[in-house]
Design an enzyme around this catalytic site. Sequence first.
Site, short mmCIF file in Angstrom:
data_model
loop_
_atom_site.label_atom_id
_atom_site.label_comp_id
_atom_site.label_asym_id
_atom_site.label_seq_id
_atom_site.Cartn_x
_atom_site.Cartn_y
_atom_site.Cartn_z
N TYR A 137 -5.32 -0.22 -4.96
CA TYR A 137 -6.44 -0.48 -5.88
C TYR A 137 -7.65 -1.04 -5.15
O TYR A 137 -8.79 -0.77 -5.53
CB TYR A 137 -6.03 -1.50 -6.95
CG TYR A 137 -5.48 -0.89 -8.20
CD1 TYR A 137 -4.32 -0.14 -8.16
CD2 TYR A 137 -6.10 -1.09 -9.43
CE1 TYR A 137 -3.80 0.40 -9.32
CE2 TYR A 137 -5.59 -0.55 -10.58
CZ TYR A 137 -4.45 0.19 -10.53
OH TYR A 137 -3.93 0.73 -11.68
N LYS A 192 8.88 1.42 -2.57
CA LYS A 192 9.18 2.78 -2.10
C LYS A 192 9.42 2.67 -0.60
O LYS A 192 8.77 3.30 0.22
CB LYS A 192 8.01 3.71 -2.45
CG LYS A 192 8.27 5.19 -2.21
CD LYS A 192 9.29 5.81 -3.16
CE LYS A 192 9.59 7.24 -2.74
NZ LYS A 192 10.71 7.84 -3.51
N ASP A 224 10.93 5.40 -8.07
CA ASP A 224 11.34 6.56 -8.86
C ASP A 224 12.61 6.25 -9.66
O ASP A 224 12.72 6.57 -10.85
CB ASP A 224 11.51 7.82 -7.98
CG ASP A 224 12.31 7.56 -6.71
OD1 ASP A 224 12.63 6.39 -6.41
OD2 ASP A 224 12.63 8.55 -6.00
N ASP A 248 1.28 -0.79 -12.51
CA ASP A 248 0.42 -0.15 -13.52
C ASP A 248 1.22 0.90 -14.27
O ASP A 248 1.22 0.95 -15.50
CB ASP A 248 -0.79 0.49 -12.82
CG ASP A 248 -1.69 1.21 -13.81
OD1 ASP A 248 -1.99 0.63 -14.87
OD2 ASP A 248 -2.09 2.36 -13.53
C1 IPM Z 1 -4.19 -1.70 -16.74
C2 IPM Z 1 -5.23 -0.60 -16.73
C3 IPM Z 1 -6.19 -0.87 -15.58
C4 IPM Z 1 -5.39 -0.78 -14.32
C5 IPM Z 1 -7.41 0.07 -15.56
C6 IPM Z 1 -8.19 0.01 -16.84
C7 IPM Z 1 -8.31 -0.21 -14.39
O1 IPM Z 1 -4.63 0.64 -16.66
O2 IPM Z 1 -4.57 -2.87 -16.88
O3 IPM Z 1 -3.01 -1.38 -16.62
O4 IPM Z 1 -5.18 0.32 -13.77
O5 IPM Z 1 -4.95 -1.83 -13.84
MG MG Z 2 -2.50 0.59 -16.81
#
Ligand code: IPM
Ligand code: MG
Length: 358
Positions: A137, A192, A224, A248
């Site tokens: 990220y 992973k 997975d 996520d």
């Molecule tokens: C979450 C969302 C966010 C992320 C997005 C909106 C940037 O999907 O909080 O899970 O990917 O973290």
């Molecule tokens: Mg999310």
Amino acid sequence: MVKKIAILAGDGIGNEIMEQALKVMRAMSLPLEYESGLVGGVAYAAHGHPLPECTLKLAKESDAVLFGAVGDYRYDTLERHLRPEQAILGLRKALGLFVNLRPAICFPELTSASSLKPELVAGLDLLLVRELTGDVYFGQPRGRRKSPDGFFPGAEEGFDTMRYSEPEVERIAHVAFQTAMGRKKHLVSVDKANVLETSQLWRDTMNRIAKEYPEVTLEHMYVDNAAMQLVRAPKKLDVIVTGNLFGDILSDEAAMLTGSIGMLASAALNEKKQGLYEPSHGSAPDIAGKNIANPLAQILSAAMMLRYSLDMPDEAVAIEEAVKQVLRQGYRTGDIWSEGCTKVSCSEMGDAVVKALR
Ligand code: IPM
Ligand code: MG
């Protein structure tokens, strides 16, 4: 001392669900001061940025941020750094919110709303601990370029970097082990490691920190397989810890097991326990302004805020019990409604929770 809460309702259904959470907190006469700010698409419209300086300042000087939702199809075509999602990523980074707690709880009244068989999810109560400020990220370098090598040298390519430093893994590991200590003392770390260097470091670090928590059983799972176990036998899982990207994905999967993402709250915390609290669902622009959204995730986010950032555990329980009671009384917004229940609007649901508090 009166604690200060930043209220960032955001876009779409953000305002209407936030109003219900405020209603509930005001009904409890908590020693809190609320100040609102703009975030997401509405902030872009007013200030030209999804996370304006004034909002960031408000968030930084508050004890906690109660966040609604951001995102609106009107802003989907903006450059990436101006998209509403950047507001949430910017807040996570600026406040150092490296811990993300995402509970997936299946309320008994809603067992049949799950896409899994009721017996697989009845009583489900798991907690996903997601690292929130590292990984692919935020990893540098990232960008677009002419490919220097690979299958198609010279072709346009996009690239991101997955990376974790040892201290980053250590601090989330401590949070996860401590969380597990307060629950069933069983922790599953998801990675992973059969493919990724980042994951190998993650796994080595988890194993090392595990020695400081001899009472906790640590199990490793490839991502997975974890995705599969979540739909195969979710009740065998209690606390899961994982990196930003895997977290996520798995947190959406875990949320869906419970039948309604409209019921789930989440917390993002830094080491000072300053936090950002938000429902796990999005801004749902298609139903915004219709007073039909489910405000319970926002209300439960407020409860999490009282517990984790404001040292008001009894008040948190009071809200959670009130939510359980309205479900027992049969009140349902459209997203969780089934035959025989009373369909209520967003604001009626807020009123019902206030009433149940007493
Ligand atoms: C979450 C969302 C966010 C992320 C997005 C909106 C940037 O999907 O909080 O899970 O990917 O973290
Ligand atoms: Mg999310």
